[in-house]
Structures are given as structure tokens and as C-alpha cells.
Design a protein around this motif. Structure first.
Motif, PDB file in Angstrom:
ATOM      1  N   PHE A  40      47.073  35.621  33.338  1.00 33.80           N
ATOM      2  CA  PHE A  40      46.241  36.819  33.269  1.00 33.80           C
ATOM      3  C   PHE A  40      47.141  38.042  33.210  1.00 33.80           C
ATOM      4  O   PHE A  40      48.336  37.965  33.475  1.00 33.80           O
ATOM      5  CB  PHE A  40      45.271  36.889  34.454  1.00 33.80           C
ATOM      6  N   ASP A  41      46.565  39.197  32.837  1.00 29.40           N
ATOM      7  CA  ASP A  41      47.347  40.423  32.706  1.00 29.40           C
ATOM      8  C   ASP A  41      47.370  41.233  34.000  1.00 29.40           C
ATOM      9  O   ASP A  41      48.424  41.650  34.453  1.00 29.40           O
ATOM     10  CB  ASP A  41      46.799  41.278  31.558  1.00 29.40           C
ATOM     11  N   ASP A  42      46.196  41.478  34.555  1.00 26.32           N
ATOM     12  CA  ASP A  42      46.091  42.295  35.758  1.00 26.32           C
ATOM     13  C   ASP A  42      45.135  41.659  36.754  1.00 26.32           C
ATOM     14  O   ASP A  42      44.176  40.984  36.366  1.00 26.32           O
ATOM     15  CB  ASP A  42      45.560  43.695  35.422  1.00 26.32           C
ATOM     16  N   LEU A  43      45.383  41.923  38.027  1.00 22.80           N
ATOM     17  CA  LEU A  43      44.473  41.559  39.105  1.00 22.80           C
ATOM     18  C   LEU A  43      43.855  42.859  39.593  1.00 22.80           C
ATOM     19  O   LEU A  43      44.569  43.819  39.885  1.00 22.80           O
ATOM     20  CB  LEU A  43      45.244  40.885  40.249  1.00 22.80           C
ATOM     21  N   VAL A  44      42.532  42.912  39.640  1.00 24.19           N
ATOM     22  CA  VAL A  44      41.819  44.106  40.079  1.00 24.19           C
ATOM     23  C   VAL A  44      41.002  43.725  41.305  1.00 24.19           C
ATOM     24  O   VAL A  44      40.194  42.800  41.250  1.00 24.19           O
ATOM     25  CB  VAL A  44      40.878  44.646  38.971  1.00 24.19           C
ATOM     26  N   VAL A  45      41.231  44.442  42.415  1.00 26.73           N
ATOM     27  CA  VAL A  45      40.530  44.163  43.662  1.00 26.73           C
ATOM     28  C   VAL A  45      39.636  45.355  43.979  1.00 26.73           C
ATOM     29  O   VAL A  45      40.122  46.481  44.158  1.00 26.73           O
ATOM     30  CB  VAL A  45      41.523  43.924  44.823  1.00 26.73           C
ATOM     31  N   CYS A  46      38.321  45.113  44.030  1.00 23.47           N
ATOM     32  CA  CYS A  46      37.339  46.149  44.346  1.00 23.47           C
ATOM     33  C   CYS A  46      37.011  46.042  45.834  1.00 23.47           C
ATOM     34  O   CYS A  46      36.344  45.095  46.247  1.00 23.47           O
ATOM     35  CB  CYS A  46      36.091  45.990  43.497  1.00 23.47           C
ATOM     36  N   GLU A  47      37.480  46.996  46.619  1.00 21.52           N
ATOM     37  CA  GLU A  47      37.373  46.920  48.064  1.00 21.52           C
ATOM     38  C   GLU A  47      36.108  47.577  48.618  1.00 21.52           C
ATOM     39  O   GLU A  47      35.734  47.329  49.758  1.00 21.52           O
ATOM     40  CB  GLU A  47      38.616  47.549  48.688  1.00 21.52           C
ATOM     41  N   GLU A  48      35.471  48.427  47.856  1.00 22.07           N
ATOM     42  CA  GLU A  48      34.263  49.121  48.298  1.00 22.07           C
ATOM     43  C   GLU A  48      33.014  48.334  47.897  1.00 22.07           C
ATOM     44  O   GLU A  48      33.063  47.481  47.020  1.00 22.07           O
ATOM     45  CB  GLU A  48      34.203  50.520  47.679  1.00 22.07           C
ATOM     46  N   GLU A  49      31.894  48.659  48.523  1.00 22.32           N
ATOM     47  CA  GLU A  49      30.645  47.969  48.191  1.00 22.32           C
ATOM     48  C   GLU A  49      30.239  48.234  46.744  1.00 22.32           C
ATOM     49  O   GLU A  49      29.757  47.351  46.052  1.00 22.32           O
ATOM     50  CB  GLU A  49      29.520  48.418  49.131  1.00 22.32           C
ATOM     51  N   TYR A  50      30.464  49.476  46.290  1.00 20.92           N
ATOM     52  CA  TYR A  50      30.165  49.844  44.904  1.00 20.92           C
ATOM     53  C   TYR A  50      31.420  50.443  44.288  1.00 20.92           C
ATOM     54  O   TYR A  50      32.065  51.299  44.895  1.00 20.92           O
ATOM     55  CB  TYR A  50      29.044  50.880  44.828  1.00 20.92           C
ATOM     56  N   SER A  51      31.770  49.992  43.103  1.00 18.72           N
ATOM     57  CA  SER A  51      32.920  50.528  42.383  1.00 18.72           C
ATOM     58  C   SER A  51      32.562  50.643  40.909  1.00 18.72           C
ATOM     59  O   SER A  51      31.759  49.876  40.393  1.00 18.72           O
ATOM     60  CB  SER A  51      34.139  49.600  42.516  1.00 18.72           C
ATOM     61  N   SER A  52      33.185  51.606  40.247  1.00 22.71           N
ATOM     62  CA  SER A  52      32.980  51.788  38.819  1.00 22.71           C
ATOM     63  C   SER A  52      34.323  51.608  38.124  1.00 22.71           C
ATOM     64  O   SER A  52      35.324  52.181  38.546  1.00 22.71           O
ATOM     65  CB  SER A  52      32.435  53.189  38.546  1.00 22.71           C
ATOM     66  N   LEU A  53      34.335  50.784  37.091  1.00 21.49           N
ATOM     67  CA  LEU A  53      35.554  50.551  36.323  1.00 21.49           C
ATOM     68  C   LEU A  53      35.374  51.125  34.932  1.00 21.49           C
ATOM     69  O   LEU A  53      34.404  50.814  34.249  1.00 21.49           O
ATOM     70  CB  LEU A  53      35.845  49.050  36.230  1.00 21.49           C
ATOM     71  N   GLU A  54      36.309  51.950  34.525  1.00 20.36           N
ATOM     72  CA  GLU A  54      36.275  52.499  33.179  1.00 20.36           C
ATOM     73  C   GLU A  54      37.327  51.775  32.365  1.00 20.36           C
ATOM     74  O   GLU A  54      38.522  51.924  32.604  1.00 20.36           O
ATOM     75  CB  GLU A  54      36.535  54.003  33.217  1.00 20.36           C
ATOM     76  N   LEU A  55      36.874  50.979  31.422  1.00 16.68           N
ATOM     77  CA  LEU A  55      37.777  50.160  30.626  1.00 16.68           C
ATOM     78  C   LEU A  55      38.100  50.871  29.318  1.00 16.68           C
ATOM     79  O   LEU A  55      37.211  51.346  28.628  1.00 16.68           O
ATOM     80  CB  LEU A  55      37.156  48.795  30.351  1.00 16.68           C
ATOM     81  N   SER A  56      39.388  50.905  28.980  1.00 10.46           N
ATOM     82  CA  SER A  56      39.801  51.555  27.738  1.00 10.46           C
ATOM     83  C   SER A  56      40.021  50.555  26.607  1.00 10.46           C
ATOM     84  O   SER A  56      40.352  50.929  25.501  1.00 10.46           O
ATOM     85  CB  SER A  56      41.093  52.351  27.979  1.00 10.46           C
ATOM     86  N   ARG A  57      39.847  49.260  26.909  1.00  7.86           N
ATOM     87  CA  ARG A  57      40.021  48.218  25.886  1.00  7.86           C
ATOM     88  C   ARG A  57      39.125  47.033  26.205  1.00  7.86           C
ATOM     89  O   ARG A  57      38.648  46.880  27.325  1.00  7.86           O
ATOM     90  CB  ARG A  57      41.488  47.787  25.798  1.00  7.86           C
ATOM     91  N   MET A  58      38.932  46.186  25.225  1.00  2.00           N
ATOM     92  CA  MET A  58      38.129  44.984  25.416  1.00  2.00           C
ATOM     93  C   MET A  58      38.942  43.963  26.215  1.00  2.00           C
ATOM     94  O   MET A  58      40.100  43.716  25.901  1.00  2.00           O
ATOM     95  CB  MET A  58      37.737  44.380  24.066  1.00  2.00           C
ATOM     96  N   LEU A  59      38.315  43.397  27.234  1.00  2.82           N
ATOM     97  CA  LEU A  59      38.972  42.421  28.087  1.00  2.82           C
ATOM     98  C   LEU A  59      38.051  41.238  28.349  1.00  2.82           C
ATOM     99  O   LEU A  59      36.841  41.406  28.457  1.00  2.82           O
ATOM    100  CB  LEU A  59      39.328  43.026  29.452  1.00  2.82           C
ATOM    101  N   ASP A  60      38.643  40.068  28.489  1.00  2.65           N
ATOM    102  CA  ASP A  60      37.930  38.935  29.059  1.00  2.65           C
ATOM    103  C   ASP A  60      38.197  39.004  30.559  1.00  2.65           C
ATOM    104  O   ASP A  60      39.299  39.375  30.985  1.00  2.65           O
ATOM    105  CB  ASP A  60      38.450  37.612  28.501  1.00  2.65           C
ATOM    106  N   LEU A  61      37.200  38.653  31.350  1.00  3.69           N
ATOM    107  CA  LEU A  61      37.332  38.728  32.798  1.00  3.69           C
ATOM    108  C   LEU A  61      37.012  37.391  33.445  1.00  3.69           C
ATOM    109  O   LEU A  61      36.058  36.729  33.063  1.00  3.69           O
ATOM    110  CB  LEU A  61      36.381  39.776  33.382  1.00  3.69           C
ATOM    111  N   CYS A  62      37.795  37.020  34.438  1.00  8.32           N
ATOM    112  CA  CYS A  62      37.475  35.920  35.334  1.00  8.32           C
ATOM    113  C   CYS A  62      37.252  36.567  36.697  1.00  8.32           C
ATOM    114  O   CYS A  62      37.923  37.550  37.044  1.00  8.32           O
ATOM    115  CB  CYS A  62      38.613  34.907  35.399  1.00  8.32           C
ATOM    116  N   VAL A  63      36.310  36.037  37.478  1.00 13.50           N
ATOM    117  CA  VAL A  63      35.898  36.711  38.707  1.00 13.50           C
ATOM    118  C   VAL A  63      35.839  35.737  39.870  1.00 13.50           C
ATOM    119  O   VAL A  63      35.431  34.581  39.721  1.00 13.50           O
ATOM    120  CB  VAL A  63      34.491  37.341  38.519  1.00 13.50           C
TER     121      VAL A  63
END
Length: 77
Positions: A40-63
């Protein structure tokens, strides 16, 4: 994801950014994604109950989750 696996990932990756409850790490050592087994390229950890992600490119995501945090593995297309 258990604590040992999470700790191993976050200590093996390069910290990138931590803003508004979202922390990102770069996978500079080509660790395989635990969901799809591809590097994978990056690991993103959302620590808050609600988070907003602004993506600048198309990505496949595993969760997954860890301690009530959403953990995303990004794969550039």
C-alpha cells in the motif's frame, strides 16, 4: 486489527502528517496491506468520531479498525 499488528505497522512506516484527528504514514518499505496483501502507499488513521478526507487523486482503499479508529490503506491507481 490487534494492538501488536497496529504497533508494528505504525513503527515501521514513515510518519507524514497529523491534522484534525487524521494521521498519515507513508509506506516507504513496501509493507503488504493486511486486507489485500498488495503493498500500500499510505496508512491513514482517523482518530475522531467524524473526519473528512479531501482526496486529490483516485485511490483504491482497504479498510479496518483499531480501538474504535478507522484505519485506511491507500493504493494509488
Amino acid at each position: 486489527m490487534d494492538d501488536a499488528e497496529y504497533d508494528e505497522l505504525t513503527t515501521s512506516l514513515t510518519p507524514n502528517e497529523s491534522v484534525d484527528g487524521v494521521t498519515t504514514y507513508r509506506n516507504t518499505v513496501s509493507i503488504a496491506c493486511p486486507a489485500c496483501e498488495e503493498p500500500f502507499d499510505d496508512l491513514v488513521v482517523c482518530e475522531e468520531e467524524y473526519s473528512s478526507l479531501e482526496l486529490s487523486r483516485m485511490l483504491d482503499l482497504c479498510v479496518t479498525t483499531h480501538d474504535e479508529k478507522v484505519v485506511l490503506f491507500t493504493h494509488k491507481q
